[in-house]
Design a protein around this motif. Structure first.
Motif: not given
Lengths: 494, 234
Positions: A417-419, B215, B195, A477-479, B223, A462-468
């Motif tokens: 996880x990279x923040x 998903x 997962x 945030x990225x995983x 995360x 196979x990860x994701x990203x999101x912000x806040x």
């Protein structure tokens, strides 16, 4: 009885109004701010429809003489739709034509399909009660009238419900499938989209014209003469509805694919940039090696100069110092590409924002990185670019503000996880129904790609990203899974 | 809270101890000059500050043995050179501080560590009325619905508990660490090992279904869970 039907018709038109504001509101930007705006339009549209049905006596799908009325009615309701769209939304876009015509077509198709299917049912209900009378189950006239009226009313209500359901589901499908709502449609594309809707509209008109014929001065329905038509007609109508829906879906897939393609081109460019930077890095390293070699020479020069003039020696040492500075690695993360990139970005950034604080103490990449270094580079590069831009913008507004970019990595199992936290002015333009916030760069086509690029990359792993947003701190945030990604990317676009 | 500081340099040991006292005046604080010294101690510590480069046993080896003794310990490495941190990465989760120790950073790290200790100690009960049984939420691995019953799979000795309840009820009662990943499954995110796009693997090796539609949402939720105290630094 007639009065009740009239009453029943009201919720139907109101529902259509609601659907209209949902449909248009999903695509177009509202002209006026305010909560009552869309409600107001829904009511106006319902009033318009109701007015139309009053002017043309009543909802006259199944009457013989009035097909001109239907033509007029269709034309008028199209006009009403256009006018309302123009008044309430910024609708001077090609897509509005598609919206209005499709809305009308879907409305008509769902109405006709249901009415044709139900007309048989109404007859059979009457038959059942007649049969009951013959069998002596229902004895009094009053009871017969009551059950008859009741069941006809029930059938009518059911019919309206089915119409509403079919209508709403189709519209929702279109809204859902039409993902790229801001895309400017070109003319041929518009024609492609319009064709099924217009065809559907005309099929409805055709049906209306040939539906009722006179036979010995008694009006006869087309499907009374050819009973098979009770199946064929709804089938045709439903197929035409499907062709509208699939047209939209197909078109959107095409747009999406094109977009993905152009994103890939940008990615390729970035990879090329990265390669150039790597070469640059190589050069710096070889320079260092060269300098080690030259140490003896350098010392000789210093000795020489120290015997001669002092000023010249100082100049030489300053020069030397500068060279060392250039080679100094400010950031250590355990990943050479990341180090190089951060150094490069830092040097670029301090030119724009001199007092930028870049904290990488908690940025550590594992030694057994299976994630491609290029990909890490692209992710970090884009993220840092965004952060620097936000800091720069903040600094322009408030020169006194504290500006920082903080990096944190966390690791759990094979998840990385990279923040990234950075200061910003606290104003984020979120677009409704869009994943990423608005870019503030003037060239919108090519920019705003940063987050999309990151998303492509993290999804490849196979990860994701999101912000806040926390007050005036933007947290990205990225995983990723620490494994070799699918080479093709776009793994989970569905 | 019990805190140990291990450093062979008296100055650093003094500085860290001072900072700890300043921030948490009422904690029990002990300092050691060597890793061996700490390992011989019978007392349990919640947080341990460990210098990486020490004479004798180095910090990383000390940490490894310490973990074997007591696996819920919260480690904070203190090092002058970031490169040493890379060696520690294969250990469990840990925090670290770079020398010279910056006071602000120190406060932040100690706060996080203390929060983590509190989280480990805190027991969120989960009461099952019909059985008159209270479970610790942290012990629940996942919940599976079977017709009218639900099976609560736990890490403890109780293993599987069957009760009559609906998933909606349970979902409401459980804390934020739980995620409803499927019509028939609720998982505790603290017990996820892996997962992929249609299943989640639990620490006990079981696999549960992950609904396709969820998903994206799940990965995001997981995360943020990892970020917000699911695991500490690095």
């Amino acid at each position: 009885m007639y009065k009740t039907m009239e009453l029943l018709y009201m919720p139907v038109v109101l529902f259509q109004g609601y659907c209209l504001q949902y449909f248009l509101g999903s695509f177009l930007e509202s002209r006026w701010k305010g909560r009552w705006n869309s409600l107001c339009m829904a009511v106006l549209y319902a009033a318009g429809l109701y007015g139309l049905s009053r002017v043309f006596h009543q909802d006259s799908v199944l009457r013989y003489d009035g097909y001109w009325e239907t033509v007029w009615k269709m034309a008028l309701s199209l006009c009403i739709l256009f006018v309302l769209a123009m008044c309430f939304y910024k609708a001077l876009r090609p897509v509005s034509a598609f919206l209005v015509i499709t809305f009308q077509a879907v409305a008509d198709i769902s109405r006709y399909v249901t009415i044709i299917l139900f007309s048989k049912m109404g007859d059979s209900v009457v038959d059942i009660w007649n049969w009951c009378v013959e069998r002596g189950i229902i004895t009094s006239d009053r009871a017969l009238m009551l059950t008859l009226n009741g069941s006809i009313l029930a059938v009518q209500i059911l019919q309206y419900l089915v119409i509403a359901l079919l209508f709403y589901v189709s519209l929702r499908k279109i809204v859902r499938d039409f993902k790229e709502k801001d895309y400017e449609i070109r003319r041929t594309e518009l024609l492609f989209l319009l064709t099924p809707s217009a065809a559907g509209l005309f099929v409805c008109l055709l049906l209306r014209i040939i539906m009722v014929t006179l036979e010995d001065k008694v009006p006869k329905m087309l499907y009374d003469r050819y009973p098979i038509l009770t199946i064929v007609l709804p089938a045709i109508l439903l197929l035409s509805l499907l062709s509208i829906l699939y047209g939209v879906k197909l078109f959107q897939d095409m747009v999406y694919r094109n977009k993905a393609k152009s994103e890939r081109v940008i990615l390729k460019n970035q990879v090329k940039n990265m390669q150039e930077h790597m070469e640059e890095m190589e050069r710096i390293y070889s320079e260092i090696r060269g300098m080690k070699h030259d140490m003896k020479n350098t010392l000789a020069v210093i000795l020489q100069l120290s015997m001669e003039e002092k000023g010249e020696l100082q100049e030489y040492l300053a020069d030397l110092n500068q060279t060392f500075d250039r080679l100094d690695m400010r950031f250590r993360t355990g990943n050479t590409v990341a180090d190089t990139l951060l150094n490069m970005k830092y040097h670029e950034a301090v030119r724009l924002v001199p007092d930028l604080e870049m904290d990488t103490d908690r940025l550590v990449f594992p030694q057994d990185m299976r994630i491609h270094s290029y990909d890490i580079g692209i992710i970090l590069g884009n993220a840092v670019d965004n952060a620097v831009r936000a800091c720069q913008k903040l600094k322009e507004k408030e020169p006194e503000a504290e500006v920082f970019i903080r990096f944190v990595t966390l690791q759990k199992g094979n998840l990385l996880v990279l923040k990234l936290e950075n200061s910003f002015d606290g104003k984020l333009v979120r677009r409704p129904r869009e994943e990423f916030p608005m870019t503030d760069k003037p060239d919108k086509e090519n920019h705003g790609m940063g987050l999309a690029n990151i998303k492509n990359m993290v999804e490849k792993y196979h990860g994701t990203m999101d912000y806040m947003v926390k007050g005036r701190v933007f947290i990205l945030s990225m995983m990723m899974k620490n494994e070799r990604g699918n080479e093709d990317g776009f793994w989970s676009d569905k | 809270m019990n805190i140990a500081v291990v450093d062979d340099e008296k100055v650093i040991m003094g500085q860290i101890s001072g900072l700890v006292r300043k921030q948490m005046p009422d904690c029990y604080l002990e300092s050691y000059a060597t890793g061996e010294g700490l390992l011989e101690e019978a007392k349990r510590f919640d947080i341990v500050f460990l210098d990486i480069q020490m004479d004798g046993m180095d910090g990383i080896e000390t940490a490894r043995r310490l973990r074997k003794k007591q696996d819920d310990i919260v480690l904070i490495f203190v090092t002058g050179n970031k490169e040493y941190v890379f060696d520690a990465l294969d250990l469990y989760a840990f925090h670290y501080l770079l020398k010279p120790v910056d006071e602000n950073k120190f406060r932040e790290v100690l706060e996080r560590a203390a929060g983590e200790v509190a989280k480990k100690k805190e027991k969120r009960g989960f009461f099952i009325k019909k059985r008159n049984l209270t479970l610790d939420q942290a012990d629940i691995l996942y919940i599976e619905s079977r017709a009218k019953k639900v099976e609560i799979h736990t890490a403890g000795s109780k293993d599987i508990i069957e009760i009559y309840a609906t998933m909606e009820e349970l979902d409401g009662q459980l804390g934020e660490d739980f995620y409803r990943c499927h019509r028939a499954y609720i998982v505790n995110m603290a017990h996820i090992t892996e997962y992929d796009n249609d299943s989640i693997t639990i620490t006990n090796g079981d696999k549960v279904y992950l609904t396709k539609k969820k998903y994206g949402d799940f990965v995001k939720a997981y995360m943020w869970y990892l970020q917000n105290g699911g695991i500490p630094g690095v």
